[in-house]
Motif scaffolding. Structure first.
Motif, short mmCIF file in Angstrom:
data_model
loop_
_atom_site.label_atom_id
_atom_site.label_comp_id
_atom_site.label_asym_id
_atom_site.label_seq_id
_atom_site.Cartn_x
_atom_site.Cartn_y
_atom_site.Cartn_z
N UNK A 7 0.83 -1.21 0.00
CA UNK A 7 0.00 0.00 0.00
C UNK A 7 0.86 1.26 0.00
N UNK A 8 1.97 1.23 0.73
CA UNK A 8 2.87 2.39 0.77
C UNK A 8 3.52 2.62 -0.59
N UNK A 13 3.94 5.60 -5.65
CA UNK A 13 4.02 5.55 -7.12
C UNK A 13 2.89 6.31 -7.79
N UNK A 14 1.69 6.20 -7.25
CA UNK A 14 0.53 6.78 -7.93
C UNK A 14 -0.06 8.00 -7.23
N UNK A 15 0.54 8.43 -6.14
CA UNK A 15 0.06 9.62 -5.45
C UNK A 15 1.14 10.67 -5.28
N UNK A 63 2.37 15.53 2.30
CA UNK A 63 1.48 14.86 3.25
C UNK A 63 1.21 13.41 2.85
N UNK A 64 1.09 13.15 1.56
CA UNK A 64 0.93 11.77 1.10
C UNK A 64 2.17 10.94 1.38
N UNK A 65 3.35 11.55 1.21
CA UNK A 65 4.58 10.84 1.51
C UNK A 65 4.69 10.53 3.01
N UNK A 66 4.30 11.48 3.84
CA UNK A 66 4.29 11.25 5.28
C UNK A 66 3.35 10.11 5.64
N UNK A 67 2.19 10.08 5.02
CA UNK A 67 1.24 9.00 5.26
C UNK A 67 1.80 7.66 4.81
N UNK A 68 2.45 7.64 3.66
CA UNK A 68 3.03 6.39 3.15
C UNK A 68 4.13 5.88 4.07
N UNK A 69 4.96 6.77 4.58
CA UNK A 69 6.04 6.35 5.49
C UNK A 69 5.45 5.83 6.79
#
Length: 106
Positions: A7-8, A13-15, A63-69
């Motif tokens: 999911x990360x 990749x897509x966000x 913010x998306x990168x923070x969520x992914x991490x």
């Protein structure tokens, strides 16, 4: 690979990458042609309007990168991710509304 890792990677990749690249090109390089249906005549200051939209996309990407991490490190559960992503994804929408209000010609 665990479900959170997949999911990360999917989120990055897509966000993150599309938001970061398009935000960078709009805010830093002033590539307003990347915005579909963009017409400089519709805005009082098209450079600042594109800059505003670009920075809102860069904020969304960070913010998306923070969520992914956080998801990768399993500090947040998979069930919490949609509750985090929905408000984040409204940032560019608010940016477009702000551009229309601040720089739009009526």
């Amino acid at each position: 690979m665990s479900e959170s890792t997949v999911a990360s990677l999917f989120l990055i990749a897509f966000g993150v990458l599309p938001c970061f690249l398009s935000g960078y090109f709009m805010a830093i390089n002033q590539k307003r042609g990347l915005i579909s249906l963009w017409n400089d005549k519709w805005f009082t200051n098209p450079e600042k309007a594109a800059n505003y939209l670009g920075w809102s996309l860069l904020l969304t990407a960070s913010l998306l990168l923070t969520t992914a991490v956080l998801l990768y490190l399993q500090l947040i559960s998979n069930l919490l991710v949609p509750n985090i992503l929905v408000p984040i994804l409204f940032i560019p929408v608010c940016g477009v509304i702000g551009i229309k209000i601040k720089y739009g010609k009526n």
